[in-house]
Scaffold this motif. Structure first.
Motif, PDB file in Angstrom:
ATOM      1  N   SER A 216     -77.380   6.802 160.161  1.00  0.00           N
ATOM      2  CA  SER A 216     -76.173   6.027 159.887  1.00  0.00           C
ATOM      3  C   SER A 216     -74.960   6.863 160.275  1.00  0.00           C
ATOM      4  O   SER A 216     -75.033   8.084 160.372  1.00  0.00           O
ATOM      5  N   LEU A 218     -70.914   7.666 159.310  1.00  0.00           N
ATOM      6  CA  LEU A 218     -69.921   7.576 158.258  1.00  0.00           C
ATOM      7  C   LEU A 218     -68.581   8.056 158.799  1.00  0.00           C
ATOM      8  O   LEU A 218     -68.517   8.983 159.611  1.00  0.00           O
ATOM      9  N   ASP A 222     -66.394   8.881 153.546  1.00  0.00           N
ATOM     10  CA  ASP A 222     -67.746   8.373 153.305  1.00  0.00           C
ATOM     11  C   ASP A 222     -67.855   6.869 153.485  1.00  0.00           C
ATOM     12  O   ASP A 222     -68.639   6.210 152.802  1.00  0.00           O
ATOM     13  N   LYS A 223     -67.098   6.287 154.416  1.00  0.00           N
ATOM     14  CA  LYS A 223     -67.179   4.857 154.699  1.00  0.00           C
ATOM     15  C   LYS A 223     -68.254   4.618 155.757  1.00  0.00           C
ATOM     16  O   LYS A 223     -68.204   5.166 156.852  1.00  0.00           O
ATOM     17  N   PHE A 224     -69.247   3.758 155.423  1.00  0.00           N
ATOM     18  CA  PHE A 224     -70.338   3.483 156.342  1.00  0.00           C
ATOM     19  C   PHE A 224     -69.866   2.600 157.495  1.00  0.00           C
ATOM     20  O   PHE A 224     -69.207   1.584 157.284  1.00  0.00           O
ATOM     21  N   THR A 241     -76.133  -0.905 158.406  1.00  0.00           N
ATOM     22  CA  THR A 241     -75.505   0.425 158.392  1.00  0.00           C
ATOM     23  C   THR A 241     -76.497   1.505 158.819  1.00  0.00           C
ATOM     24  O   THR A 241     -76.102   2.650 158.993  1.00  0.00           O
ATOM     25  N   HIS A 242     -77.773   1.146 158.970  1.00  0.00           N
ATOM     26  CA  HIS A 242     -78.789   2.097 159.409  1.00  0.00           C
ATOM     27  C   HIS A 242     -79.389   1.617 160.723  1.00  0.00           C
ATOM     28  O   HIS A 242     -79.797   0.459 160.837  1.00  0.00           O
ATOM     29  N   GLN A 283     -75.695  10.868 159.625  1.00  0.00           N
ATOM     30  CA  GLN A 283     -76.681  11.199 158.584  1.00  0.00           C
ATOM     31  C   GLN A 283     -78.013  10.562 158.954  1.00  0.00           C
ATOM     32  O   GLN A 283     -78.067   9.395 159.354  1.00  0.00           O
ATOM     33  N   HIS A 285     -82.069   9.508 157.900  1.00  0.00           N
ATOM     34  CA  HIS A 285     -82.821   9.071 156.726  1.00  0.00           C
ATOM     35  C   HIS A 285     -84.307   9.029 157.059  1.00  0.00           C
ATOM     36  O   HIS A 285     -84.690   8.617 158.167  1.00  0.00           O
ATOM     37  N   SER A 294     -82.560  11.629 152.524  1.00  0.00           N
ATOM     38  CA  SER A 294     -81.521  11.688 153.557  1.00  0.00           C
ATOM     39  C   SER A 294     -81.062  13.114 153.801  1.00  0.00           C
ATOM     40  O   SER A 294     -81.096  13.958 152.894  1.00  0.00           O
TER      41      SER A 294
END
Length: 481
Positions: A216, A218, A222-224, A241-242, A283, A285, A294
């Protein structure tokens, strides 16, 4: 009133020092087997903090978690001691004759076959400590009891790295790396070390299954970022978002080493929305069934985070763009900063070239060669002098790397007329001296970047801004000298 201000200042400072309780122990789950009885989670609460100091039990409480750290909500009824729904249970609510006790809690729920499951794999307890102002302070780790054998924790993906950022004006390109083995190019967990692979000890690091890997983006705080089918045709079927690792193709917008954000740019007019303001992160996951682990977030500052002007006089001001946020680093290839200042009366622009960063960006290795510091912190500050009193200036900073330039937001400052600074005590520069200035000064002393002028904050004229100036400002507000 003076005493009140000092008490408030002292209270904020004390409460910043949170007490962290030790972990609970002896966490055991008993299941009643049906919904005619009650299940019970027992545990032993700590009497000391993590440093061995005794705790005040009346300032303690606990929370219950299920499965993937889902906080359980106590409702009324059946927990008749509670005033409304809550996820927090405080010590003073505990009673040995009720469902909520100091050594556990009764649940009128079951995981028996044929009933709606209360939780799937685990239930746990976390202890917290209450500050003097009745806010939650330090917390312990969550300690779980499991149904059957504990579920093995998933490996944690290694932290990805951002290498470059290009804004083409109609498309943004982000180049990154996900740590992987040198020989097989497979993604790895955070226990990977290049030396282990060179020495052929693969058992000492974890290779991840690419089918279970995703990532993802950001931005800023920390806004996706949301991937949409319009931006990534043929690769994303619905907004998410992923992005799955396996959906990436070298010829598409989501490549093995970079992402093309079609239709997005930060080269916009003021009325339009920027893609992001100053930093971006990647990031990864790792997901297996209901579990996900994550990687750490590692932010790269692309646009200098320019603050409001400080230390304003009739002929100078401080331009500051030091970044104080943790896990935020300068983009690779950084060279220096250029500061642009425009006189809004004459429209003349002055450029201060090659402003040195506050934090070193290179160092000497063992061979005496200059090498870049990995993940060096961004930022610098520069005092602009020789300006015209009573004039408005606009200014911004350009961060240059090897072949790209990234501009900060534009700030504006109006200098006071010659021979006249801001009135003594007008800390927030609004032309008035009132209670708001005292709040600004206290916030400034607590480390809040609110643009407070050091000159205006030095109320007692001792060339320092500290708690004594708060007292002097209160004297002014109370009609003293």
């Amino acid at each position: 009133m003076k005493k009140l201000f000092l008490m408030l200042f002292g209270l904020v400072a004390v409460n910043a020092l949170a007490v962290t309780p030790a972990d609970p122990t002896d966490v055991i789950w008993y299941d009643c087997g049906n919904e005619t009885g009650h299940s019970f989670l027992t545990f032993t609460l700590p009497t000391v903090d993590v440093n061995g100091n005794l705790l005040d039990i009346e300032m303690m409480g606990y929370r219950i978690y299920t499965d993937d750290d889902q906080i359980f909500t106590f409702t009324k009824p059946p927990y008749d001691d509670l005033w409304g729904n809550t996820t927090d249970v405080y010590y003073y609510l505990w009673d040995e004759d009720t469902d909520i006790r100091s050594n556990g809690v009764f649940f009128y729920r079951t995981n028996a076959d044929g009933y709606e499951r209360f939780f799937n794999t685990r239930i746990g307890v976390q202890v917290f400590y209450v500050n003097d102002n009745f806010t939650i302070g330090g917390v312990s780790n969550i300690v779980y009891a499991y149904l059957g054998e504990p579920v093995a924790e998933l490996p944690k993906p290694a932290t990805p790295d951002i290498e470059d950022f290009i804004d083409y004006g109609n498309m943004v390109d982000l180049t990154y790396t996900i740590p992987q083995t040198l020989m097989t190019q497979e993604p790895v967990a955070d226990d990977y070390n290049v030396d282990l692979e060179f020495n052929d000890v693969e058992d000492d690091f974890t290779v991840l299954d690419p089918e279970k890997l995703s990532f993802s983006i950001l931005t800023d705080n920390d806004k996706f970022f949301v991937f949409t089918p319009e931006m990534f045709p043929g690769q994303i079927e619905e907004a998410t978002t992923h992005a799955p690792y396996t959906c990436r193709t070298p010829n598409g917008n989501i490549g093995y080493w970079d992402i093309h954000f079609a239709g997005l740019t930060n080269e916009v007019e003021n009325a339009e929305e920027r893609f992001f303001d100053w930093r971006i992160a990647l990031q990864t996951h790792y997901t297996d069934g209901d579990q996900t682990n994550s990687s750490e977030l590692l932010y790269m500052e692309v646009y200098p985070q320019l603050k409001e002007a400080a230390e304003v006089t009739s002929t100078s001001f401080l331009a500051d763009w030091n970044c104080d946020v943790e896990n935020t680093y300068i983009l690779a290839g950084f060279k220096s900063y250029d500061l642009y200042i425009t006189n809004m009366t004459t429209q003349e622009t002055t450029v201060i070239n090659n402003v040195e960063p506050t934090y070193p960006q290179s160092q000497l290795n063992e061979q005496g060669e200059e090498v870049a510091i990995p993940h060096a912190k961004p930022g610098a500050a520069y005092t602009v002098t020789g300006l015209t009193p009573g004039t408005t200036y606009q200014y911004y900073v350009v961060c240059s790397n090897s072949y790209n330039s990234f501009n900060s937001a534009t700030r504006e400052v109006t200098l006071p007329a010659e021979g006249h600074g801001y009135d003594l005590g007008d800390v927030n520069h609004d032309g008035k001296v009132n209670i708001t200035d005292a709040t600004f000064l206290i916030d400034f002393l607590l480390g809040v970047d609110n643009g407070t002028c050091n000159i205006c904050g030095d109320i007692n004229g001792d060339d320092a801004v500290n708690i004594v100036d708060v007292t002097a400002l209160i004297d002014i507000l109370l009609g003293g000298n």
